[in-house]
Write a protein that holds these residues in place. Structure first.
Motif, PDB file in Angstrom:
ATOM      1  N   MET A   1       3.623 -18.946  11.367  1.00  0.00           N
ATOM      2  CA  MET A   1       3.375 -17.859  12.300  1.00  0.00           C
ATOM      3  C   MET A   1       2.200 -17.014  11.816  1.00  0.00           C
ATOM      4  SD  MET A   1       5.844 -14.648  13.353  1.00  0.00           S
ATOM      5  CE  MET A   1       7.103 -15.685  14.076  1.00  0.00           C
ATOM      6  N   ASP A   2       1.253 -16.770  12.691  1.00  0.00           N
ATOM      7  CA  ASP A   2       0.142 -15.870  12.386  1.00  0.00           C
ATOM      8  C   ASP A   2       0.649 -14.441  12.518  1.00  0.00           C
ATOM      9  OD1 ASP A   2      -2.173 -14.424  12.131  1.00  0.00           O
ATOM     10  OD2 ASP A   2      -3.136 -15.241  13.927  1.00  0.00           O
ATOM     11  N   LEU A   3       0.644 -13.682  11.431  1.00  0.00           N
ATOM     12  CA  LEU A   3       1.144 -12.312  11.467  1.00  0.00           C
ATOM     13  C   LEU A   3       0.115 -11.316  11.992  1.00  0.00           C
ATOM     14  CD1 LEU A   3       3.301 -12.022   8.222  1.00  0.00           C
ATOM     15  CD2 LEU A   3       3.990 -12.617  10.551  1.00  0.00           C
ATOM     16  N   GLU A   4      -1.077 -11.800  12.314  1.00  0.00           N
ATOM     17  CA  GLU A   4      -2.102 -10.969  12.955  1.00  0.00           C
ATOM     18  C   GLU A   4      -2.474  -9.762  12.102  1.00  0.00           C
ATOM     19  OE1 GLU A   4      -0.528 -10.004  16.803  1.00  0.00           O
ATOM     20  OE2 GLU A   4      -0.397 -12.085  17.443  1.00  0.00           O
ATOM     21  N   LEU A   5      -2.563  -9.983  10.793  1.00  0.00           N
ATOM     22  CA  LEU A   5      -2.906  -8.894   9.882  1.00  0.00           C
ATOM     23  C   LEU A   5      -4.382  -8.885   9.482  1.00  0.00           C
ATOM     24  CD1 LEU A   5       0.274  -8.815   7.630  1.00  0.00           C
ATOM     25  CD2 LEU A   5      -0.527  -7.024   9.169  1.00  0.00           C
ATOM     26  N   GLU A   6      -5.135  -9.866   9.960  1.00  0.00           N
ATOM     27  CA  GLU A   6      -6.576  -9.856   9.706  1.00  0.00           C
ATOM     28  C   GLU A   6      -7.180  -8.570  10.273  1.00  0.00           C
ATOM     29  OE1 GLU A   6      -8.676 -11.891   8.204  1.00  0.00           O
ATOM     30  OE2 GLU A   6      -7.409 -13.645   7.781  1.00  0.00           O
ATOM     31  N   GLY A   7      -7.954  -7.878   9.443  1.00  0.00           N
ATOM     32  CA  GLY A   7      -8.592  -6.653   9.891  1.00  0.00           C
ATOM     33  C   GLY A   7      -7.754  -5.401   9.706  1.00  0.00           C
ATOM     34  N   LYS A   8      -6.477  -5.549   9.353  1.00  0.00           N
ATOM     35  CA  LYS A   8      -5.634  -4.397   9.076  1.00  0.00           C
ATOM     36  C   LYS A   8      -5.810  -3.964   7.621  1.00  0.00           C
ATOM     37  CE  LYS A   8      -3.723  -4.587  13.178  1.00  0.00           C
ATOM     38  NZ  LYS A   8      -4.171  -3.651  14.236  1.00  0.00           N
ATOM     39  N   THR A   9      -5.620  -2.669   7.385  1.00  0.00           N
ATOM     40  CA  THR A   9      -5.769  -2.122   6.039  1.00  0.00           C
ATOM     41  C   THR A   9      -4.435  -1.552   5.580  1.00  0.00           C
ATOM     42  OG1 THR A   9      -8.075  -1.538   6.466  1.00  0.00           O
ATOM     43  CG2 THR A   9      -7.001  -0.438   4.624  1.00  0.00           C
ATOM     44  N   ALA A  10      -4.078  -1.853   4.330  1.00  0.00           N
ATOM     45  CA  ALA A  10      -2.797  -1.396   3.788  1.00  0.00           C
ATOM     46  C   ALA A  10      -3.001  -0.611   2.501  1.00  0.00           C
ATOM     47  CB  ALA A  10      -1.885  -2.589   3.525  1.00  0.00           C
ATOM     48  N   LEU A  11      -2.139   0.359   2.293  1.00  0.00           N
ATOM     49  CA  LEU A  11      -2.065   1.101   1.036  1.00  0.00           C
ATOM     50  C   LEU A  11      -0.658   0.924   0.495  1.00  0.00           C
ATOM     51  CD1 LEU A  11      -3.385   3.111  -0.995  1.00  0.00           C
ATOM     52  CD2 LEU A  11      -2.420   4.959   0.402  1.00  0.00           C
ATOM     53  N   VAL A  12      -0.549   0.348  -0.703  1.00  0.00           N
ATOM     54  CA  VAL A  12       0.749   0.017  -1.286  1.00  0.00           C
ATOM     55  C   VAL A  12       0.936   0.795  -2.579  1.00  0.00           C
ATOM     56  CG1 VAL A  12       2.275  -1.818  -2.085  1.00  0.00           C
ATOM     57  CG2 VAL A  12       0.566  -2.304  -0.303  1.00  0.00           C
ATOM     58  N   LEU A  13       1.985   1.602  -2.643  1.00  0.00           N
ATOM     59  CA  LEU A  13       2.287   2.370  -3.845  1.00  0.00           C
ATOM     60  C   LEU A  13       3.107   1.526  -4.820  1.00  0.00           C
ATOM     61  CD1 LEU A  13       3.370   5.808  -2.296  1.00  0.00           C
ATOM     62  CD2 LEU A  13       1.068   4.925  -2.726  1.00  0.00           C
ATOM     63  N   GLY A  14       2.987   1.868  -6.097  1.00  0.00           N
ATOM     64  CA  GLY A  14       3.762   1.174  -7.122  1.00  0.00           C
ATOM     65  C   GLY A  14       3.485  -0.309  -7.146  1.00  0.00           C
ATOM     66  N   ALA A  15       2.199  -0.656  -7.064  1.00  0.00           N
ATOM     67  CA  ALA A  15       1.846  -2.056  -6.801  1.00  0.00           C
ATOM     68  C   ALA A  15       1.310  -2.812  -8.005  1.00  0.00           C
ATOM     69  CB  ALA A  15       0.820  -2.116  -5.673  1.00  0.00           C
ATOM     70  N   SER A  16       1.491  -2.298  -9.203  1.00  0.00           N
ATOM     71  CA  SER A  16       0.988  -3.042 -10.360  1.00  0.00           C
ATOM     72  C   SER A  16       1.941  -4.158 -10.776  1.00  0.00           C
ATOM     73  CB  SER A  16       0.749  -2.096 -11.542  1.00  0.00           C
ATOM     74  OG  SER A  16       1.966  -1.518 -11.981  1.00  0.00           O
ATOM     75  N   LYS A  17       3.212  -4.059 -10.381  1.00  0.00           N
ATOM     76  CA  LYS A  17       4.190  -5.094 -10.725  1.00  0.00           C
ATOM     77  C   LYS A  17       5.393  -4.976  -9.798  1.00  0.00           C
ATOM     78  CE  LYS A  17       6.200  -2.154 -14.337  1.00  0.00           C
ATOM     79  NZ  LYS A  17       6.545  -2.055 -15.785  1.00  0.00           N
TER      80      LYS A  17
ATOM     81  N   LEU B   1       8.304  -5.188  -7.037  1.00  0.00           N
ATOM     82  CA  LEU B   1       8.367  -5.316  -5.591  1.00  0.00           C
ATOM     83  C   LEU B   1       7.088  -4.846  -4.925  1.00  0.00           C
ATOM     84  CD1 LEU B   1      12.030  -4.100  -4.942  1.00  0.00           C
ATOM     85  CD2 LEU B   1      11.188  -6.425  -5.288  1.00  0.00           C
ATOM     86  N   GLY B   2       6.488  -3.784  -5.438  1.00  0.00           N
ATOM     87  CA  GLY B   2       5.233  -3.309  -4.861  1.00  0.00           C
ATOM     88  C   GLY B   2       4.134  -4.343  -4.974  1.00  0.00           C
ATOM     89  N   ARG B   3       4.056  -4.989  -6.117  1.00  0.00           N
ATOM     90  CA  ARG B   3       3.048  -6.037  -6.316  1.00  0.00           C
ATOM     91  C   ARG B   3       3.290  -7.203  -5.355  1.00  0.00           C
ATOM     92  NH1 ARG B   3      -1.734  -6.115  -9.356  1.00  0.00           N
ATOM     93  NH2 ARG B   3      -2.394  -8.265  -9.631  1.00  0.00           N
ATOM     94  N   ALA B   4       4.550  -7.574  -5.204  1.00  0.00           N
ATOM     95  CA  ALA B   4       4.874  -8.686  -4.312  1.00  0.00           C
ATOM     96  C   ALA B   4       4.476  -8.368  -2.875  1.00  0.00           C
ATOM     97  CB  ALA B   4       6.372  -8.992  -4.396  1.00  0.00           C
ATOM     98  N   ILE B   5       4.676  -7.124  -2.457  1.00  0.00           N
ATOM     99  CA  ILE B   5       4.281  -6.733  -1.104  1.00  0.00           C
ATOM    100  C   ILE B   5       2.766  -6.781  -0.961  1.00  0.00           C
ATOM    101  CG2 ILE B   5       4.211  -4.817   0.540  1.00  0.00           C
ATOM    102  CD1 ILE B   5       6.962  -3.968  -0.556  1.00  0.00           C
ATOM    103  N   ALA B   6       2.051  -6.240  -1.944  1.00  0.00           N
ATOM    104  CA  ALA B   6       0.587  -6.242  -1.891  1.00  0.00           C
ATOM    105  C   ALA B   6       0.054  -7.661  -1.801  1.00  0.00           C
ATOM    106  CB  ALA B   6       0.023  -5.531  -3.119  1.00  0.00           C
ATOM    107  N   GLU B   7       0.603  -8.568  -2.586  1.00  0.00           N
ATOM    108  CA  GLU B   7       0.140  -9.950  -2.572  1.00  0.00           C
ATOM    109  C   GLU B   7       0.451 -10.633  -1.245  1.00  0.00           C
ATOM    110  OE1 GLU B   7       2.031 -11.559  -6.034  1.00  0.00           O
ATOM    111  OE2 GLU B   7       0.451 -10.841  -7.395  1.00  0.00           O
TER     112      GLU B   7
END
Length: 250
Positions: free
Chosen positions: A1-17, A19-25
């Motif tokens: 499924m194409d999630l249509e996130l091309e061109g969207k911008t995200a800011l993810v907190l707590g993202a060095s490792k 659950l936050g890192r997993a979301i960012a990736e």
């Protein structure tokens, strides 16, 4: 499924490792431009990484300023903060709560309110808060996490109804026992308190999960990426468990 996130911008907190890192990736893998925030560590290769400690009262405004200086205003905001110390309800003081509120509630509120007007103006926005299954079944010994995450959840639920007509969704993800450094630390603390080995506590925990294993961070990240997408536009004000069936409530 194409999630249509091309061109969207995200800011993810707590993202060095964790659950936050997993979301960012997961968001980056779907084509989103991802900015990350953490007290230490590094961000994704070639992406903006902001070093900020949310215990610092000046951190939210510093993050907002840094994001805006780069000409960005996130379409997707992932609210995620490190868990607080363990403690019993009978002995936890007002000072203990005051110490964790800047990181676990105040900073989340400030960042969401800063970027929300642009989301509403664009007619698209996604706010995802990483909480815990303790919202549904409080976890013994984690009174600070139980109580403060419940406060954030109530704020998110209220906000969801206020902004839904503007194309902005607000949801919570409730992780159960997922294999992260945080979970390992909690198991080690429980083991020390009970005179056990950490491996014994982990084994006991797994035995209580119907799926028969700990969750994988990438599984959690995949759910977050879907919620962040235009595909999930009719899901808002929801708290979604990612726990292998462990929570004994619907």
């Amino acid at each position: 499924m194409d999630l249509e996130l091309e061109g969207k911008t995200a800011l993810v907190l707590g993202a060095s490792k964790g659950l936050g890192r997993a979301i960012a990736e997961a968001l980056a893998a779907e084509g989103a431009g991802v900015m990350t925030v953490a007290r230490s560590g590094t961000g994704l290769a070639g992406r903006l990484h902001i070093h900020a400690d949310l215990d610092d009262l000046a951190a939210p405004q510093a993050i907002i300023d840094r994001v805006r200086a780069g000409g960005a205003s996130p379409d997707i905001l992932v609210l995620n903060a490190g868990g607080p110390p363990v403690g019993a309800a009978a002995s936890t003081t007002p000072a203990d709560f005051a110490a964790v509120l800047p990181r676990m509630f105040n900073a989340q509120l400030a960042l969401a309110q800063a970027f929300l007007p642009d989301m509403r103006k664009r007619g698209f926005g996604r706010i995802i808060a990483v909480a815990s299954t303790s919202l549904l079944t409080p976890i013994a010994g984690l009174v600070l996490s139980n109580a403060v995450r419940a406060m954030l959840a109530s704020w998110c639920k209220t906000l969801a109804s206020e902004v839904a007509a503007d194309g902005v969704t607000v949801n919570l993800l409730l992780p159960g026992q997922i294999a992260t450094d945080r979970l390992s630390s909690l198991h080690a603390g429980m083991a020390a308190a009970q005179g056990l080995e950490a491996e014994q506590v982990t084994a006991r925990s797994i035995a209580a999960i119907p799926a028969g294993r700990l969750g994988r961070p990438e599984e959690f990240g995949a759910i977050a990426a879907f919620l962040a997408s235009p595909r999930a536009g009719f899901i808002t004000g929801s708290a979604i468990k990612v726990d292998g069936g462990q929570t004994p409530t619907l």
